[in-house]
Design a protein around this motif. Structure first.
Motif, PDB file in Angstrom:
ATOM      1  N   ASN A 110      36.116  49.397  34.315  1.00 13.44           N
ATOM      2  CA  ASN A 110      36.571  50.367  33.328  1.00 13.44           C
ATOM      3  C   ASN A 110      36.882  49.623  32.031  1.00 13.44           C
ATOM      4  OD1 ASN A 110      37.952  52.209  31.787  1.00 13.44           O
ATOM      5  ND2 ASN A 110      38.983  53.159  33.529  1.00 13.44           N
ATOM      6  N   THR A 112      38.439  50.245  29.449  1.00 11.41           N
ATOM      7  CA  THR A 112      39.782  50.246  28.875  1.00 11.41           C
ATOM      8  C   THR A 112      40.670  49.185  29.513  1.00 11.41           C
ATOM      9  OG1 THR A 112      40.483  51.907  30.459  1.00 11.41           O
ATOM     10  CG2 THR A 112      39.720  52.703  28.332  1.00 11.41           C
ATOM     11  N   GLN A 113      40.191  48.617  30.612  1.00 10.39           N
ATOM     12  CA  GLN A 113      41.037  47.642  31.308  1.00 10.39           C
ATOM     13  C   GLN A 113      40.712  46.205  30.913  1.00 10.39           C
ATOM     14  OE1 GLN A 113      40.210  48.984  35.219  1.00 10.39           O
ATOM     15  NE2 GLN A 113      41.629  50.707  35.070  1.00 10.39           N
TER      16      GLN A 113
END
Ligand code: NAG
Ligand code: NAG
Ligand code: NAG
Ligand code: NAG
Ligand code: NAG
Length: 318
Positions: A110, A112-113
């Protein structure tokens, strides 16, 4: 005015073929301190080391990959700010080998991580000497044969789908460079320390979801613990992609991992090289046009033409 249009077309072909050439060079085939396996591999480095038999337990689902053909190590002495001193060592294929340890690559699925992390572990296979910019005769710095060192780069993602170099830290075995000649000898052995600067200007940044390649990045600099001496690292012939290297869709090569074809180069389209090409093309086209226009304006002399004169008759025998 037709021939002008033809010439313009020709000129633009020249320009575009030059542009095409410069953007063609984009595709290249392809802080953890966990102890590495010690199974050194010849450069180029590619991590995660998919399909390298010496490393087991590689997660084939991993979505990011780094490819690297070498490094250039620069040492800077900035005691005199108006007269910076540099010395450089190039580490290329044959000069060093690479290794991999578990968790050397961190690829969040992901975006955003972030940050994404790659740990680069190298061991020199021979003594590497570097000359300084103002004397190419005597080596100014040296990396001893058999020196192993590691560092981790973090690539931070931004919410607008870009990524950039966001950190660089040395591992438990930091890079050591010996100063051999003034002004570097006074520093003795310089050891890279994790206070790092120039991350933003290293030019290591790309678009998430696309490949990124660079023939030689700018340096990001480590402190050495000795005043005014710094160690810079440049990545040589490298390619990075943060997502989509798992080719599940490729029926012909199940389990293969490769970079996508959409690759951005760190050298912009209008690099000095392409300008050289464009300008020489324009100069040549201008010469061609000048010659053509000159020939067009040549007029044959009609001073001695005599329209009343009897015409020449040529009898053709059959
Ligand atoms: C990666 O490829 C493997 C083998 O084809 C597949 O099993 C796996 O689901 C893929 N992973 C992703 C995240 O696409
Ligand atoms: C990624 O993580 C963020 C925050 O943790 C979450 O809101 C988002 O739904 C996740 N996206 C996917 C595709 O898992
Ligand atoms: C450094 O100097 C040595 C000795 O003159 C020379 O053989 C070597 O090619 C030089 N290295 C570089 C990178 O210019
Ligand atoms: C990159 O991300 C790390 C961890 O989130 C953060 O500590 C660091 O300051 C970031 N670097 C930059 C240049 O924003
Ligand atoms: C692994 O490497 C071998 C030889 O180096 C090659 O034949 C094979 O296709 C590779 N497998 C994958 C899945 O890339």
């Amino acid at each position: 005015m037709n021939h002008w249009q033809v010439h313009l077309l020709l000129a633009s072909f020249c320009v575009f073929s030059v542009l095409g050439q410069s953007s063609d060079g984009t595709t290249m085939s392809g802080g953890n301190t966990a102890s590495a396996g010690g199974k050194y591999q010849p450069l180029p480095l590619h991590i995660p080391p998919f399909n390298v038999s010496d490393y087991s337990g590689i997660n084939d689902d991993e979505q990011c990959m780094l490819y690297l053909e070498g490094l250039s190590v620069v040492v800077m002495d900035n005691l005199d700010k108006s007269n910076l001193k540099f010395a450089q060592i190039d580490i290329r294929a044959g000069d060093a080998e690479w290794d991999y340890a578990k968790d050397d690559v961190l690829c969040p699925t992901n975006f955003t991580q972030g940050p994404y992390k790659f740990t680069i572990r190298l061991k020199t296979t021979r003594e590497l000497n570097g000359n300084s910019t103002d004397d190419s005769k005597t080596p100014a710095i040296r990396i001893a044969s058999g020196t192993s060192f590691s560092f981790t780069i973090s690539l931070n993602t931004t919410l607008d789908l870009f990524w950039k170099l966001g950190g660089a830290i040395v591992g438990s075995d930091p890079l050591q460079v010996q100063g051999l000649k003034d002004p570097f000898s006074t520093a003795g052995t310089m050891v890279a320390k994790s206070r790092v600067f120039s991350l933003e200007t290293a030019g290591i940044n790309g678009v998430y979801g696309r490949g990124w390649a660079c023939s030689l990045t700018q340096a990001f600099w480590f402190n050495t613990g000795t005043d005014h001496y710094f160690i810079g690292i440049m990545l040589y012939n490298t390619q990075i992609q943060l997502t989509g290297i798992n080719s599940t869709a490729d029926a012909n090569c199940k389990g293969c991992h490769y970079f996508m074809q959409q690759v951005d180069d760190c050298v912009g389209t209008f690099s000095p090289g392409s300008w050289m090409g464009i300008i020489s093309a324009l100069v040549m086209v201008a010469g061609l046009m000048f010659g053509y226009v000159m020939l067009q304006s040549v007029q044959t002399i009609d001073l001695f033409d005599d329209p009343k004169h009897k015409q020449i008759v040529i009898n053709v025998r059959e």
